[in-house]
Design a protein around this motif. Structure first.
Motif, short mmCIF file in Angstrom:
data_model
loop_
_atom_site.label_atom_id
_atom_site.label_comp_id
_atom_site.label_asym_id
_atom_site.label_seq_id
_atom_site.Cartn_x
_atom_site.Cartn_y
_atom_site.Cartn_z
N PRO A 320 -45.26 -16.61 -5.23
CA PRO A 320 -43.94 -15.98 -5.18
C PRO A 320 -42.86 -17.00 -4.84
N MET A 321 -41.68 -16.82 -5.47
CA MET A 321 -40.60 -17.79 -5.33
C MET A 321 -39.82 -17.56 -4.03
N ASP A 322 -39.43 -18.68 -3.40
CA ASP A 322 -38.52 -18.62 -2.26
C ASP A 322 -37.60 -19.84 -2.33
N ALA A 323 -36.63 -19.90 -1.45
CA ALA A 323 -35.61 -20.95 -1.52
C ALA A 323 -36.21 -22.34 -1.37
N ALA A 324 -37.33 -22.45 -0.67
CA ALA A 324 -37.95 -23.76 -0.47
C ALA A 324 -38.58 -24.31 -1.74
N ASP A 325 -38.72 -23.47 -2.77
CA ASP A 325 -39.34 -23.91 -4.02
C ASP A 325 -38.38 -24.68 -4.92
N VAL A 326 -37.09 -24.58 -4.66
CA VAL A 326 -36.08 -25.09 -5.59
C VAL A 326 -35.32 -26.23 -4.93
N LEU A 327 -35.30 -27.38 -5.62
CA LEU A 327 -34.57 -28.54 -5.13
C LEU A 327 -33.10 -28.47 -5.55
N THR A 333 -25.41 -18.88 -10.67
CA THR A 333 -24.76 -18.32 -9.49
C THR A 333 -25.46 -17.01 -9.13
N ASN A 334 -25.01 -16.38 -8.06
CA ASN A 334 -25.62 -15.12 -7.58
C ASN A 334 -27.12 -15.28 -7.36
N ILE A 335 -27.53 -16.43 -6.87
CA ILE A 335 -28.96 -16.72 -6.73
C ILE A 335 -29.55 -15.86 -5.61
N SER A 336 -30.69 -15.28 -5.91
CA SER A 336 -31.37 -14.41 -4.94
C SER A 336 -32.87 -14.59 -5.10
N TYR A 337 -33.58 -14.37 -4.00
CA TYR A 337 -35.04 -14.38 -4.03
C TYR A 337 -35.61 -13.02 -3.63
N THR A 338 -34.75 -12.01 -3.66
CA THR A 338 -35.15 -10.66 -3.24
C THR A 338 -34.83 -9.61 -4.30
N ASN A 339 -34.76 -10.00 -5.58
CA ASN A 339 -34.38 -9.07 -6.65
C ASN A 339 -35.36 -9.14 -7.83
N PRO A 340 -36.60 -8.72 -7.64
CA PRO A 340 -37.25 -8.26 -6.40
C PRO A 340 -37.73 -9.43 -5.55
N TYR A 345 -33.81 -15.22 -8.95
CA TYR A 345 -32.87 -14.47 -9.79
C TYR A 345 -31.53 -15.21 -9.78
N GLY A 346 -30.95 -15.35 -10.99
CA GLY A 346 -29.66 -16.00 -11.05
C GLY A 346 -28.88 -15.61 -12.29
N ARG A 347 -27.56 -15.79 -12.22
CA ARG A 347 -26.67 -15.50 -13.35
C ARG A 347 -26.11 -16.81 -13.89
N PRO A 348 -26.36 -17.10 -15.18
CA PRO A 348 -25.87 -18.36 -15.76
C PRO A 348 -24.34 -18.39 -15.83
N THR A 349 -23.78 -19.58 -15.60
CA THR A 349 -22.34 -19.79 -15.71
C THR A 349 -21.99 -20.67 -16.90
N SER A 350 -23.01 -21.08 -17.67
CA SER A 350 -22.79 -21.84 -18.90
C SER A 350 -24.01 -21.62 -19.79
N GLY A 351 -24.00 -22.29 -20.93
CA GLY A 351 -25.14 -22.19 -21.84
C GLY A 351 -26.25 -23.16 -21.53
N ASP A 465 -28.87 -12.56 -17.34
CA ASP A 465 -29.42 -12.97 -16.06
C ASP A 465 -30.89 -13.36 -16.21
N VAL A 466 -31.35 -14.18 -15.26
CA VAL A 466 -32.68 -14.78 -15.33
C VAL A 466 -33.51 -14.35 -14.14
N ARG A 467 -34.76 -13.98 -14.42
CA ARG A 467 -35.74 -13.75 -13.35
C ARG A 467 -36.96 -14.64 -13.62
#
Length: 577
Positions: A320-327, A333-340, A345-351, A465-467
């Motif tokens: 399972p993903m958590d903040a420590a997994d990502v450098l 943006t809107n990055i979350s590790y609780t959705n679920p 989880y994040g929302r792209p701001t570019s292509g 959005d990306v999961r």
């Protein structure tokens, strides 16, 4: 005493009753009427019959002119939206990509498989009942380069009566359209097979099953028998529980017929025999055997995930993903590790969104961690080219990384696995192969630009959005010297099977390279076998193969990933020289 006229009349009735013609089917009578199923490509090669039991049976995300595509209780259904609807039974993927499609991995051998058979029903989606025959056609593609090269052939049109289940069998080797440049057997293998069910809009299409079978064997034939008081020219027909009919033979003489049942799906069928003026239905059914199925759960293309890089090197798996997994993240943006919880989880701001995984202080040994899997969902409409693609990056500088070719997205949360990253196609100018070691690993989940809809009415779908559930780098399975092979076996109409397990270097059965290692009890359900090499088998990379049979139909299946044999004696394994 009856008057003479009455007596003669009654006698005439008796004489007529004893001399009138009577057609009577006697076999099948439902007693031990079992026939082996035909050699079906999806069953034998994919290990997954096209029985419409799940979304993987058709490449729905590659369909065109079809909406409301559903799989429900073993039936695929969709509604046509234009005059050229089509769905891929077997998709070849796209040339120049990291092609994970079934068609690329398992092309159809045209010299073996040639009879395309399906059970289909077409009705009006709305309005008055559908009238008129519906023209159906197949297209076949040589490989993933066919879209550009034009190496595409097509069958004749076949006209289907609406409003009832129909069984249609097409010999792809002979029933090719005169205008088709290519014949079925003109290609040694076919990577793509597409079905265009009609040329009409607002038609509801339902498919129960599809088969691609080879020429029949004697065990796939059944001798239908009947009696008759006159001789005639007979038609013999198989009828299933939905009253779908398949003609087995016409112009038949005598009182028996060796019927080819190989194109039909497993199940029960009554047999009808008819001639001019008479029709008879068999008293019982003939049962076409359901072949056994086996899924090898270890080893697989996922590698030995209990020894994955992040777990072993960092003590914290990337899922399972958590903040420590990502450098690092980029354009998210809107990055979350609780959705679920447990997902990124994040929302792209570019292509060009991307995440760089945590590797600080622990370079990735690319010669050891060979398998890469990631589980990803991009929200929004069904994926469509050219932006619905994933890329993997690796290297020793975030400014100069090797980049994989495109990996096309599927719809929904999907696991993507590359068995061997050392042979993954890469973009020109890649600074390093997947070899040695590197310190950065990155995943770009898609390349959709930010849409006007996302700006004016932001939502998970409008913004793509990306999961991400997990990203896993794993070594291959290792028998050093032992390894626990596991599987699941099933059979719809038999209580037991027999198994043979073997090793093979090339996943090509019966070419002389198989090494038998076990014949465990063929119980259904989950099974396991602890294999221990004693040095009699050379070290190397092997795939695990199974032959499973229920006495009527043998099925051969291979593991999707390899196991490494590294036998050494105890002295060397303990580190002594």
């Amino acid at each position: 005493m009856k008057p003479l006229a009455t007596a003669l009349f009654c006698a005439g009735l008796l004489i007529g009753a004893t001399t009138a013609s009577a057609l009577n089917v006697t076999q099948p009578d439902g007693v031990n009427d079992l026939v082996a199923a035909g050699d079906d490509f999806a069953t034998q090669v994919l290990g997954d019959a096209w029985d419409m039991s799940h979304v993987g049976d058709l490449s729905t995300y590659d369909s065109g002119g079809l909406q409301s595509q559903l799989f429900n209780s073993g039936i695929y259904s969709a509604v046509t939206t234009n005059a050229d609807p089509g769905t891929y039974i077997h998709h070849p993927g796209t040339d120049g990509t990291v092609n994970l499609s079934r068609g690329k991995r398992h092309p159809i051998a045209t010299g073996v498989y040639r009879y395309a058979t399906l059970k289909i029903r077409m009705t009006a989606n709305s309005g008055p009942p559908l009238s008129g025959l519906q023209p159906l056609q197949y297209f076949f593609l040589e490989n993933d380069g066919s879209f550009l090269a034009g190496t595409i052939g097509f069958s004749n049109f076949f006209h289907i009566s609406p409003n009832a289940w129909t069984i249609l069998s097409v010999d792809m080797a002979t029933q090719v359209h005169p205008a088709s440049t290519y014949t079925w057997t003109g290609f040694p293998t076919v990577g793509g097979l597409r079905l265009d069910p009609t040329v009409n809009t607002n038609v509801k299409v339902e498919i129960d099953w599809i088969r691609m079978t080879s020429a029949p064997t004697s065990g796939q034939r059944y001798t239908v028998m009947w009696s008759d008081t006159v001789s005639g020219s007979y038609t013999v027909t198989a009828i299933d529980g939905d009253n779908a009919r398949h003609i087995l033979g016409t112009g038949v003489s005598g009182t028996s017929y060796s019927a080819d049942l190989s194109v039909l799906a497993p199940g029960d069928y009554r047999i009808e025999v008819s001639r001019n003026g008479a029709t008879s239905l068999s008293p019982g059914t003939v049962h076409i055997n359901a072949p056994p199925a086996i899924t090898i759960t270890a080893p697989t293309a996922r590698g030995e995930q209990t020894r994955n890089y992040a777990q072993v090197e960092l003590g914290n798996p990337w899922g399972p993903m958590d903040a420590a997994d990502v450098l690092l993240t980029g354009s998210l943006t809107n990055i979350s590790y609780t959705n679920p919880t447990g997902t990124f989880y994040g929302r792209p701001t570019s292509g060009d969104p991307g995440i760089v995984l945590q590797t600080t202080g622990h370079p990735v040994n690319a010669d050891y961690y060979k398998s890469a899997c990631f589980t990803l969902d991009v929200l929004g409409p069904s994926p469509s080219a050219p932006n619905s693609l994933v890329r993997l990056f690796w290297g020793n500088s975030t400014a100069n990384m090797s980049i994989s070719k495109d990996i096309f997205l599927s719809a929904g949360m999907t696991e993507y696995c590359i068995e061997d990253m050392s042979v993954i196609p890469v973009e020109p100018g890649a600074p390093m192969p997947w070899a040695g070691s590197f310190v950065y690993f990155r995943l770009d989940p898609h390349e959709y630009p930010v849409s006007n809809e996302c700006i004016s009415s932001p939502s998970p779908a409008n913004c793509h959005d990306v999961r991400i559930e997990s990203i896993v780098l794993s070594p291959w399975a290792l028998a050093g010297p032992s390894y626990n092979i596991t599987w699941n076996a099933s059979d719809a109409d038999n209580a037991s099977t027999s198994l043979t397990i073997f090793l093979d270097t090339d996943r090509v059965y019966a070419n002389g390279g198989e090494i038998a290692i076990a014949t465990p009890a063929g119980t259904l359900g989950a099974g396991q076998h602890m294999f221990t090499t004693n040095g009699s088998i050379p070290n190397g990379r092997y795939y695990v193969g199974f032959v499973i049979t229920d006495g009527a139909n043998p099925v051969v299946q291979y593991s999707t990933g390899p196991v490494l044999l590294q036998f050494t004696d105890l002295i060397f394994r303990n580190g002594f020289q």
